[in-house]
Write an enzyme that holds these catalytic residues in place. Structure first.
Site, PDB file in Angstrom:
ATOM      1  N   ASP A   1     -43.251  36.883  82.079  1.00  0.00           N
ATOM      2  CA  ASP A   1     -43.896  36.448  80.845  1.00  0.00           C
ATOM      3  C   ASP A   1     -43.748  37.565  79.816  1.00  0.00           C
ATOM      4  O   ASP A   1     -43.303  38.675  80.146  1.00  0.00           O
ATOM      5  CB  ASP A   1     -45.373  36.107  81.068  1.00  0.00           C
ATOM      6  CG  ASP A   1     -45.835  34.946  80.178  1.00  0.00           C
ATOM      7  OD1 ASP A   1     -45.428  34.922  78.992  1.00  0.00           O
ATOM      8  OD2 ASP A   1     -46.575  34.075  80.660  1.00  0.00           O
TER       9      ASP A   1
ATOM     10  N   ASN B   1     -43.481  21.595  76.951  1.00  0.00           N
ATOM     11  CA  ASN B   1     -43.473  20.403  76.105  1.00  0.00           C
ATOM     12  C   ASN B   1     -42.910  20.682  74.717  1.00  0.00           C
ATOM     13  O   ASN B   1     -42.952  21.811  74.248  1.00  0.00           O
ATOM     14  CB  ASN B   1     -44.902  19.859  75.978  1.00  0.00           C
ATOM     15  CG  ASN B   1     -45.258  18.942  77.133  1.00  0.00           C
ATOM     16  OD1 ASN B   1     -44.447  18.124  77.558  1.00  0.00           O
ATOM     17  ND2 ASN B   1     -46.464  19.077  77.651  1.00  0.00           N
TER      18      ASN B   1
ATOM     19  N   ASP C   1     -47.457  12.662  85.262  1.00  0.00           N
ATOM     20  CA  ASP C   1     -47.658  11.240  84.941  1.00  0.00           C
ATOM     21  C   ASP C   1     -47.794  10.421  86.219  1.00  0.00           C
ATOM     22  O   ASP C   1     -48.616   9.494  86.296  1.00  0.00           O
ATOM     23  CB  ASP C   1     -46.486  10.719  84.103  1.00  0.00           C
ATOM     24  CG  ASP C   1     -46.307  11.493  82.812  1.00  0.00           C
ATOM     25  OD1 ASP C   1     -47.321  11.864  82.200  1.00  0.00           O
ATOM     26  OD2 ASP C   1     -45.147  11.748  82.429  1.00  0.00           O
TER      27      ASP C   1
ATOM     28  N   ARG D   1     -51.224  11.287  87.837  1.00  0.00           N
ATOM     29  CA  ARG D   1     -52.292  10.570  87.135  1.00  0.00           C
ATOM     30  C   ARG D   1     -52.277   9.085  87.475  1.00  0.00           C
ATOM     31  O   ARG D   1     -53.327   8.474  87.722  1.00  0.00           O
ATOM     32  CB  ARG D   1     -52.139  10.761  85.630  1.00  0.00           C
ATOM     33  CG  ARG D   1     -52.567  12.128  85.134  1.00  0.00           C
ATOM     34  CD  ARG D   1     -52.285  12.291  83.654  1.00  0.00           C
ATOM     35  NE  ARG D   1     -52.812  13.546  83.142  1.00  0.00           N
ATOM     36  CZ  ARG D   1     -52.252  14.265  82.180  1.00  0.00           C
ATOM     37  NH1 ARG D   1     -51.127  13.840  81.611  1.00  0.00           N
ATOM     38  NH2 ARG D   1     -52.815  15.383  81.773  1.00  0.00           N
TER      39      ARG D   1
ATOM     40  N   HIS E   1     -42.002  11.686  78.841  1.00  0.00           N
ATOM     41  CA  HIS E   1     -43.222  12.432  79.168  1.00  0.00           C
ATOM     42  C   HIS E   1     -44.086  12.635  77.930  1.00  0.00           C
ATOM     43  O   HIS E   1     -44.522  13.739  77.630  1.00  0.00           O
ATOM     44  CB  HIS E   1     -42.854  13.776  79.800  1.00  0.00           C
ATOM     45  CG  HIS E   1     -44.032  14.584  80.265  1.00  0.00           C
ATOM     46  ND1 HIS E   1     -44.963  14.097  81.154  1.00  0.00           N
ATOM     47  CD2 HIS E   1     -44.438  15.835  79.953  1.00  0.00           C
ATOM     48  CE1 HIS E   1     -45.884  15.035  81.374  1.00  0.00           C
ATOM     49  NE2 HIS E   1     -45.595  16.091  80.644  1.00  0.00           N
TER      50      HIS E   1
END
Length: 352
Positions: free
Chosen positions: A73, A158, A189, A192, A216
């Site tokens: 990171d 995203n 998805d 869920r 998505h």
């Protein structure tokens, strides 16, 4: 004394990799292993100190198929690495901080998982994230193309509908693009869908399998409730309720956290579930089938999420959508229209 010094050097090298980890005071990185550590795969997490990255790193450290876990990171990696390295599991953990150590983090990896980027905040769409996360994914994929072009790459950042095409264009420009090895993670998805459907049916979610195709984000997320296992039929009202909740699951969490974050924990769980499937495929296990957003000919679009079979080369088979009911056919057309725009946005970002 000599063996004691080597042990101390080994421990130090785990937590403080040099800028050239292949020159660790006479110890090669390959031999920098905990005694008795199990053989397995080398996995890198890019964005390991973030809201998804930290629980993702912890769960990957628990995976018996992982032998080496690289955590990268641009901030806070040393603390996350120290913390996770104390877990008494077989994977050896090494931390890498900042762009100057990206190549060292990636060299020799079998699987690269990318949750890097900024999270959604209330009122934000996944497209609002685009301008920031697109650049991050592009830079990270340039490193992958250079240092581990044969690795399986799992994209979480995203908007996945655009970041996967960005990664593909970067790999094409580098001459390393292998469509089988690039996968957008849409597993949340599916997770869920399994959970919400199980609630309605009164079942254990682990006994439910709902294929989720398309993309998505929002209406591009298309749960195929007509193909649920175990077989079950829903009323139009139930279908509308379930489809809407699955499509808006991310927003549900963003609003519930009221500005304190997005779906980090469930995303980390889903990402690890998918990464584990990829590792079992790499190991050669049979019948590893999951949904993912991949380079595809299932529709006229270049990328599409559907069921795929994972193997030693990544995606080894892409399954057709199967029979759809009228509600799903209508949803598919809506999904494709929005997906086409998102895909082109990603391609255009790299080519501009």
């Amino acid at each position: 004394m000599q063996r004691s010094a080597e042990r101390i050097a080994t421990i130090s090298a785990h937590l403080n990799p040099s800028t050239s980890p292949h020159q660790m005071e006479g110890l090669s990185a390959a031999n920098c292993r905990a005694k008795g550590g199990s053989p397995g795969f080398k996995v890198a997490i890019l964005g390991a100190a973030g809201g998804i990255g930290q629980p993702l790193a912890m769960l990957m450290k628990m995976n018996p198929l992982v032998s080496v876990l690289h955590l990268y990171d641009v901030a806070n990696t040393p603390g996350v690495t120290a913390d996770i390295s104390h877990m008494d599991t077989g994977a050896v953990v090494r931390g890498f901080l900042g762009p100057q150590q990206l190549e060292d983090a990636l060299t020799g990896m079998d699987l690269v998982v990318i949750p890097a980027g900024v999270p959604r905040k209330p009122g934000m769409t996944r497209d609002d994230l685009f301008n920031i996360n697109a650049g991050i994914v592009k830079t990270l994929c340039e490193g992958i193309a250079k240092c581990c072009p044969k690795a399986i790459v799992n994209i979480i950042s995203n908007p996945v509908n655009s970041t996967v095409p960005i990664a593909a264009e970067v790999f094409k420009m580098a001459g390393t693009f292998d469509p089988r090895r690039l996968l957008g993670v849409t597993m949340l998805d599916v997770v869920r869908a399994n959970t919400f459907v199980a609630e309605v049916l009164g079942l254990d979610p682990r006994e439910v399998d709902v294929p989720v195709v398309g993309g998505h984000a929002g209406v591009t997320i298309l749960p195929l409730l007509s193909q649920i296992k175990p077989p079950c039929s829903f009323t139009p009202a139930e279908t509308e309720y379930l489809t809407s909740r699955i499509q808006n699951g991310g927003t549900e969490v963003v609003e519930a956290k009221a500005g304190a974050g997005s779906a980090t924990l469930s995303m980390a769980y889903a990402a690890v579930k998918f990464a584990d499937a990829c590792l079992h495929g790499l190991r050669g296990d049979a019948a590893i089938i999951q949904c993912a957003f991949v380079f595809s000919q299932v529709t006229e679009l270049p990328f599409f999420a559907s069921k795929v079979r994972l193997g030693r080369s990544g995606v080894e088979e892409i399954f057709p959508l199967g029979p759809l009911n009228e509600y799903e056919r209508t949803g598919l057309e809506k999904a494709k229209k929005e997906l086409a725009t998102s895909i082109q946005k990603g391609v255009g970002f790299v080519k501009k």
